[in-house]
Design an enzyme around this catalytic site. Structure first.
Site, PDB file in Angstrom:
ATOM      1  N   HIS A   1     -19.485 -70.152  37.570  1.00 55.87           N
ATOM      2  CA  HIS A   1     -20.500 -71.091  38.301  1.00 55.87           C
ATOM      3  C   HIS A   1     -19.880 -72.188  39.371  1.00 55.87           C
ATOM      4  O   HIS A   1     -20.372 -72.628  40.107  1.00 55.87           O
ATOM      5  CB  HIS A   1     -21.321 -71.644  36.970  1.00 55.87           C
ATOM      6  CG  HIS A   1     -22.235 -72.452  37.353  1.00 55.87           C
ATOM      7  ND1 HIS A   1     -22.278 -73.911  36.781  1.00 55.87           N
ATOM      8  CD2 HIS A   1     -23.480 -72.543  38.133  1.00 55.87           C
ATOM      9  CE1 HIS A   1     -23.499 -74.470  37.364  1.00 55.87           C
ATOM     10  NE2 HIS A   1     -24.070 -73.592  38.235  1.00 55.87           N
TER      11      HIS A   1
ATOM     12  N   HIS B   1     -20.441 -72.955  43.029  1.00 55.63           N
ATOM     13  CA  HIS B   1     -20.789 -74.046  43.729  1.00 55.63           C
ATOM     14  C   HIS B   1     -19.734 -74.558  44.886  1.00 55.63           C
ATOM     15  O   HIS B   1     -19.922 -75.380  45.613  1.00 55.63           O
ATOM     16  CB  HIS B   1     -20.944 -75.135  42.917  1.00 55.63           C
ATOM     17  CG  HIS B   1     -22.386 -74.861  42.309  1.00 55.63           C
ATOM     18  ND1 HIS B   1     -23.446 -75.297  42.821  1.00 55.63           N
ATOM     19  CD2 HIS B   1     -22.909 -74.344  40.924  1.00 55.63           C
ATOM     20  CE1 HIS B   1     -24.596 -75.015  42.083  1.00 55.63           C
ATOM     21  NE2 HIS B   1     -24.258 -74.343  41.089  1.00 55.63           N
TER      22      HIS B   1
ATOM     23  N   HIS C   1     -28.853 -67.996  40.191  1.00 52.84           N
ATOM     24  CA  HIS C   1     -29.247 -69.024  38.890  1.00 52.84           C
ATOM     25  C   HIS C   1     -30.281 -68.122  38.281  1.00 52.84           C
ATOM     26  O   HIS C   1     -30.397 -68.326  37.034  1.00 52.84           O
ATOM     27  CB  HIS C   1     -29.608 -70.321  39.342  1.00 52.84           C
ATOM     28  CG  HIS C   1     -28.564 -71.296  39.531  1.00 52.84           C
ATOM     29  ND1 HIS C   1     -27.890 -71.288  40.812  1.00 52.84           N
ATOM     30  CD2 HIS C   1     -27.755 -72.057  38.975  1.00 52.84           C
ATOM     31  CE1 HIS C   1     -26.922 -72.175  41.029  1.00 52.84           C
ATOM     32  NE2 HIS C   1     -26.876 -72.470  39.768  1.00 52.84           N
TER      33      HIS C   1
ATOM     34  N   GLU D   1     -32.536 -77.283  45.849  1.00 48.72           N
ATOM     35  CA  GLU D   1     -31.111 -77.703  45.317  1.00 48.72           C
ATOM     36  C   GLU D   1     -30.607 -79.032  46.145  1.00 48.72           C
ATOM     37  O   GLU D   1     -29.679 -79.757  45.896  1.00 48.72           O
ATOM     38  CB  GLU D   1     -30.191 -76.693  45.657  1.00 48.72           C
ATOM     39  CG  GLU D   1     -28.650 -76.690  44.973  1.00 48.72           C
ATOM     40  CD  GLU D   1     -27.532 -76.020  45.608  1.00 48.72           C
ATOM     41  OE1 GLU D   1     -27.862 -75.051  46.479  1.00 48.72           O
ATOM     42  OE2 GLU D   1     -26.483 -76.129  45.058  1.00 48.72           O
TER      43      GLU D   1
ATOM     44  N   HIS E   1     -33.280 -80.747  41.833  1.00 42.48           N
ATOM     45  CA  HIS E   1     -32.261 -80.255  41.021  1.00 42.48           C
ATOM     46  C   HIS E   1     -31.175 -81.082  40.641  1.00 42.48           C
ATOM     47  O   HIS E   1     -30.849 -81.152  39.452  1.00 42.48           O
ATOM     48  CB  HIS E   1     -31.905 -78.918  41.671  1.00 42.48           C
ATOM     49  CG  HIS E   1     -30.526 -78.243  41.155  1.00 42.48           C
ATOM     50  ND1 HIS E   1     -29.311 -78.571  41.777  1.00 42.48           N
ATOM     51  CD2 HIS E   1     -30.320 -77.694  40.087  1.00 42.48           C
ATOM     52  CE1 HIS E   1     -28.313 -78.002  41.016  1.00 42.48           C
ATOM     53  NE2 HIS E   1     -28.808 -77.427  39.921  1.00 42.48           N
TER      54      HIS E   1
ATOM     55  N   HIS F   1     -30.334 -82.678  36.877  1.00 42.86           N
ATOM     56  CA  HIS F   1     -28.813 -82.458  36.136  1.00 42.86           C
ATOM     57  C   HIS F   1     -28.350 -84.191  35.760  1.00 42.86           C
ATOM     58  O   HIS F   1     -27.927 -84.305  34.389  1.00 42.86           O
ATOM     59  CB  HIS F   1     -27.820 -82.048  37.144  1.00 42.86           C
ATOM     60  CG  HIS F   1     -27.684 -80.521  37.109  1.00 42.86           C
ATOM     61  ND1 HIS F   1     -26.813 -79.874  36.324  1.00 42.86           N
ATOM     62  CD2 HIS F   1     -28.231 -79.652  37.703  1.00 42.86           C
ATOM     63  CE1 HIS F   1     -26.906 -78.446  36.363  1.00 42.86           C
ATOM     64  NE2 HIS F   1     -27.865 -78.503  37.156  1.00 42.86           N
TER      65      HIS F   1
ATOM     66  N   HIS G   1     -32.721 -74.940  34.164  1.00 38.34           N
ATOM     67  CA  HIS G   1     -32.648 -73.891  35.465  1.00 38.34           C
ATOM     68  C   HIS G   1     -33.943 -72.929  35.233  1.00 38.34           C
ATOM     69  O   HIS G   1     -34.334 -72.304  35.978  1.00 38.34           O
ATOM     70  CB  HIS G   1     -31.254 -73.305  35.542  1.00 38.34           C
ATOM     71  CG  HIS G   1     -30.535 -73.732  36.412  1.00 38.34           C
ATOM     72  ND1 HIS G   1     -30.843 -73.740  37.904  1.00 38.34           N
ATOM     73  CD2 HIS G   1     -29.470 -74.885  36.316  1.00 38.34           C
ATOM     74  CE1 HIS G   1     -29.912 -74.466  38.460  1.00 38.34           C
ATOM     75  NE2 HIS G   1     -29.248 -75.114  37.658  1.00 38.34           N
TER      76      HIS G   1
END
Ligand code: CUO
Length: 682
Positions: free
Chosen positions: A209, A213, A238, A350, A365, A369, A405
Site C-alpha cells: 500500500h 501511493h 482499493h 482521491e 478521501h 483519513h 474505503h
C-alpha cells in the site's frame, strides 16, 4: 551507475548526521560533504569527524554547490510527523519532488540530497527523494531499499524495536539471533476484529500500500502525477483490497465490512497500534471504542475541516454521478463516459492534482483519513499526532481503514451501476470454450489449496539510527500458502490460431448465512488472481500457469528486499528494480478455514483483439501490473479494470452460473488452513 548508487546511502539511518558510515556492513562508505551543506549542529564537528571516519572507510566526495533554496520546507520541523493526507505536507512533498527532479546531474543531486537530508524532516526528505529517483531518467533503475529497512518503526511493534536497539548495542553480531515479533500483539480475542490481525498488520500488505501511493503520488510535477488511468487504478486497487478483506472476514465468521457513512455516530471499532514514531518519538495514537468524529481545528498542520465539508463533497460528487457529468474549473460540463468516467471520479475523490475541479469536489478521501486519524485530538489541545490512518505506511492496520474505503468504494460503485451492462456479445468469445479448470498443488487433494503460518526474518539494522553497526533481524509470522498451478483446457473451434486474455478470479461460494450469492453481491467479492495472454491453436489447448506467476503479486524476496542483498550484475539489478509495488505473494490466497472454505474459481478467456494495448513488457518490474500498472507505460489491458465483474450483470442474471458464456468456467475450490507453522529457509 556507480555514482548514482551512492544516492541510495542517503536513505539509511535517516536521523544520523549524513557523514556517519553507511552501506554494506563489511565495506562502509563515508560521505565527505562540504561544510556549508551540513546543518548548524553538525557544521562545527562534522568535517573533522568525517575525515577521521574517512581514513578507515571508502569515501564519497560531494561537490560544492550554492545553497539550494529549501528554506520553505523547513516549516515542517525535523521531529514532526509527516502525512501524505495533510494538505500542507503533501504540497511540500510535491514541490520537493519537483526540485529533486529538476536537478541536472547526479553529482549535483547528491549535494542537494545531502543538504536536504541535513536540514529537512527525515520522512518528507525520504519520501520526496524516493519518488524523484523513481521518476528521473538517470536514476529510475536504482534499487531503492524498502522503507521497512529505513523506517522499521512503521511496521514493527515498539517493544521489538526496543529489543533490537539493545541487541545491536550489546550483543556481538555473530551471536545475534532474530528477535521474534509475537504473532498477535495488538489485542486479544475479546475484540472480534482482532481475528483479522494477520491481514491488517501483515508487513507485506502495508508495504504494498505504501509503495502504491509512492508510485502514484497525488501531488508533484505533472509528468509524475499524470499516469495512464491512475484515477481508475486508485479505484480498482482499493476495491480489490476490500474484496480480499471481506473474504478474510467471511473465513473468520465475520460479516462483510460496513461502510463508514454515518459520520455523526460513534465509531465502534477501536485500535491500539503499539507503534512508536522514530522521528517524533511520539506514539501512533490509539482510538478507544465509540469515539465520534469531530471537526478539525489544528493550526499546527493547517488542518481545518468540518464533517459538513465531507458531506457537501460527497453530495456534490453523487449529484455529478446522477447527472452523468462533472463540471470543470470553467464550469464546463464534462461527461462521465463509460471508460474515462471512472478515471475522472477516482482523481476527484482521491483529490489528486488531476482533480477536474478541486474547488467544487473538494478533498473527500484524504480529509476522511485525517478526521479519523485525529479523532483523539481534533483541536490539538493535547499536542497529539495522528493515529495510523494518517500514514499510508500504517493505515491498513486499522479496522476503520476498510470501513472508510468501503464507503469510498460505494460511491464509485454507484457510478459503475449507471454504466451499460455487458451484453453477452461483450463477454463471449465466439468459437472459444473453456472446457476444464483445475488447481493442483503437490500432495494436496484436487482443487484444494493449503494455507499455513510461516516465519521469515527481516533485517532492520539500517533503520536503527545511532546504534553500533551490524545486521539485526526481526522474525515475523505471516500467512503463507503452498504453491499451486492452474490447469485450464480450452477448445478453439474457429479453425484458426487465436489469442485471448486469460482472467482468473476467486470469491467465496457462500454468503455470511451459508447461502449461495446473488450475482450482484458476489461480483464485488471476486479477487483477481491472475491475468495473462494466451495463444490458442485450433482444437484443444491446455494452459498451465503457476501461482507464482500471478499478475497481482510480487515475489516474497522483493517485498522484503534489503539493498545489501541485491544482485551484483546489471541485469539482476534491473530485476531488483524499484518495484516494491505489488500484492505480497504470501497473501495471494486467503486464509480459508481449518475445515476448508468453499470458494469459486472463475476463469475467462476474452478476445485479445478487444483487450490489446500496444505496450512492451520488459520484464523489469512487470509482475504486478494488474494492481500497479507498468512503470512509465500504458496500463496493459484496454478493458475497464475489474472486467467482467466491474458492472452489474445483464438482465436475467441472478447467479454466477447465469452470467457465464462458453468462454468462461467456474470450479469449486476448497481452501484449508492447516494451522502449521514453518520457518522460512533463506
Ligand atoms: Cu490508499 Cu486511503 O488510499 O489509503
Amino acid at each position: 551507475m556507480d555514482d548514482a548508487k551512492n544516492l541510495l546511502l542517503l536513505f539509511e539511518r535517516p536521523q544520523e548526521p549524513v557523514f556517519m558510515p553507511k552501506g554494506d556492513t563489511k565495506k562502509k562508505k563515508v560521505i565527505l560533504a562540504p561544510q556549508q551543506l551540513l546543518n548548524e549542529k553538525h557544521k562545527s564537528y562534522g568535517p573533522v569527524v568525517a575525515s577521521r571516519l574517512g581514513e578507515r572507510n571508502e569515501t564519497i566526495t560531494v561537490p560544492e554547490i550554492s545553497i539550494p533554496p529549501l528554506d520553505d520546507f523547513m516549516v515542517l520541523k525535523k521531529d514532526e510527523f509527516f502525512s501524505l493526507f495533510i494538505d500542507k505536507h503533501r504540497i511540500l512533498a510535491g514541490k520537493l519532488i519537483d526540485i529533486f527532479i529538476s536537478v541536472r546531474t547526479i553529482g549535483h543531486l547528491m549535494a542537494v540530497g545531502v543538504y536536504a537530508r541535513e536540514h529537512l524532516n527525515p520522512q518528507l526528505f525520504s519520501y520526496a527523494f524516493a519518488v524523484a529517483l523513481l521518476h528521473r531518467e538517470d536514476t529510475k533503475n536504482l534499487p531503492v531499499p524498502s522503507i521497512v529497512h529505513h523506517f522499521p518503526d512503521k511496521f514493527v511493534e515498539n517493544r521489538v524495536i526496543g529489543r533490537a536497539r539493545e541487541e545491536v548495542t550489546i550483543v556481538p553480531e555473530e551471536n545475534r539471533t532474530p528477535i521474534e515479533i509475537p504473532k498477535d500483539y495488538t489485542a486479544s480475542d475479546l475484540d472480534e476484529e482482532h481475528r483479522l490481525h494477520y491481514f491488517r498488520e501483515d508487513i507485506g500488505v502495508n508495504l504494498h500500500h505504501w509503495y502504491w501511493h509512492q508510485v502514484y503520488p497525488t501531488q508533484g510535477p505533472r509528468a509524475v502525477i499524470d499516469k495512464n488511468r491512475r484515477g481508475e487504478l486508485f479505484y480498482y486497487m482499493h476495491q480489490q483490497i476490500i474484496a480480499r478483506y471481506n473474504c478474510e472476514r467471511l473465513a473468520n465468521n465475520l460479516k462483510r465490512v460496513a461502510k463508514l457513512s454515518e459520520w455523526n455516530e460513534p465509531i465502534k471499532e477501536a485500535y491500539f497500534p503499539k507503534l512508536d514514531r522514530m522521528v517524533s518519538k511520539r506514539s501512533y495514537a490509539s482510538r478507544v471504542a465509540n469515539t465520534k468524529l469531530e471537526n478539525l481545528r489544528r493550526t499546527v498542520d493547517a488542518s481545518f475541516v468540518d464533517i459538513q465539508d465531507l458531506e457537501r463533497w460527497r453530495d456534490t460528487i453523487l449529484d455529478a454521478i446522477n447527472r452523468g457529468m462533472v463540471q470543470d474549473r470553467n464550469n464546463k460540463n464534462v461527461p462521465l463516459d463509460e471508460f474515462g468516467g471512472i478515471d475522472i471520479l477516482g482523481n476527484i475523490i482521491e483529490a489528486t492534482d488531476l482533480s477536474i475541479n478541486p474547488q467544487l469536489y473538494g478533498n473527500l478521501h484524504n480529509q476522511g483519513h485525517n478526521l479519523i486519524s485525529l479523532i483523539h485530538d481534533p483541536d490539538h489541545r493535547h499536542l497529539e499526532e495522528p493515529g495510523v490512518m494518517g500514514d499510508v505506511a500504517t493505515a491498513m492496520r486499522d479496522p476503520i481503514f476498510y470501513r472508510w474505503h468501503a464507503f469510498i468504494d460505494s460511491i464509485l460503485q454507484k457510478f459503475k451501476a449507471t454504466l451499460p451492462r455487458y451484453s453477452e456479445d461483450r463477454l463471449n468469445y465466439p468459437g472459444i470454450q473453456v472446457t476444464g479448470v483445475q488447481v493442483k498443488s503437490d500432495g494436496a487433494g484436487e482443487n484444494t489449496l493449503n494455507t499455513f503460518w510461516q516465519k521469515s526474518d527481516i533485517n532492520i539494522s539500517n533503520g536503527l539510527d545511532f546504534q553500533s553497526t551490524g545486521d539485526v533481524f526481526v522474525r515475523v509470522t505471516h500467512l503463507q500458502h503452498q504453491n499451486f498451478r492452474y490447469e485450464i483446457t480450452v477448445n478453439n473451434t474457429t479453425g484458426m490460431a487465436k489469442s485471448g486474455t486469460c482472467r482468473i478470479f476467486l470469491a467465496p461460494k457462500f454468503d455470511e448465512r451459508g447461502n449461495p450469492w446473488n450475482f450482484q453481491e458476489q461480483r464485488t467479492l471476486f479477487m483477481e488472481m491472475d491475468k495473462f495472454k494466451v495463444d490458442l491453436t485450433p482444437g484443444s489447448n491446455t494452459i498451465m500457469r503457476l501461482s507464482t506467476q500471478s499478475s497481482v503479486t510480487i515475489p516474497f524476496e522483493r517485498t522484503y528486499r534489503d539493498a545489501a542483498q541485491r544482485p551484483k550484475d546489471d541485469a539482476g539489478i534491473a530485476e531488483w528494480n524499484f518495484c516494491g509495488c505489488g500484492w505480497p505473494q504470501n497473501m495471494l490466497v486467503p486464509k480459508g478455514r481449518p475445515e476448508g472454505m468453499q470458494m469459486e474459481l472463475f476463469v475467462m478467456i476474452s478476445n485479445y483483439d478487444d483487450d490489446r494495448v500496444d505496450v512492451q513488457f520488459n520484464g523489469k518490474c512487470d509482475d504486478a501490473y494488474s494492481y500497479c500498472g507498468l512503470k512509465d507505460r500504458l496500463y496493459p489491458d484496454r478493458r475497464s479494470m475489474g472486467y467482467p465483474f466491474d458492472r452489474q450483470g445483464r438482465d436475467g442474471v441472478k447467479r454466477l452460473q447465469e452470467f457465464l458464456t462458453p468462454n468462461m468456467r467456474v470450479t469449486n475450490v476448497n481452501i484449508k488452513f492447516t494451522g502449521q507453522t514453518f520457518v522460512r529457509q533463506p
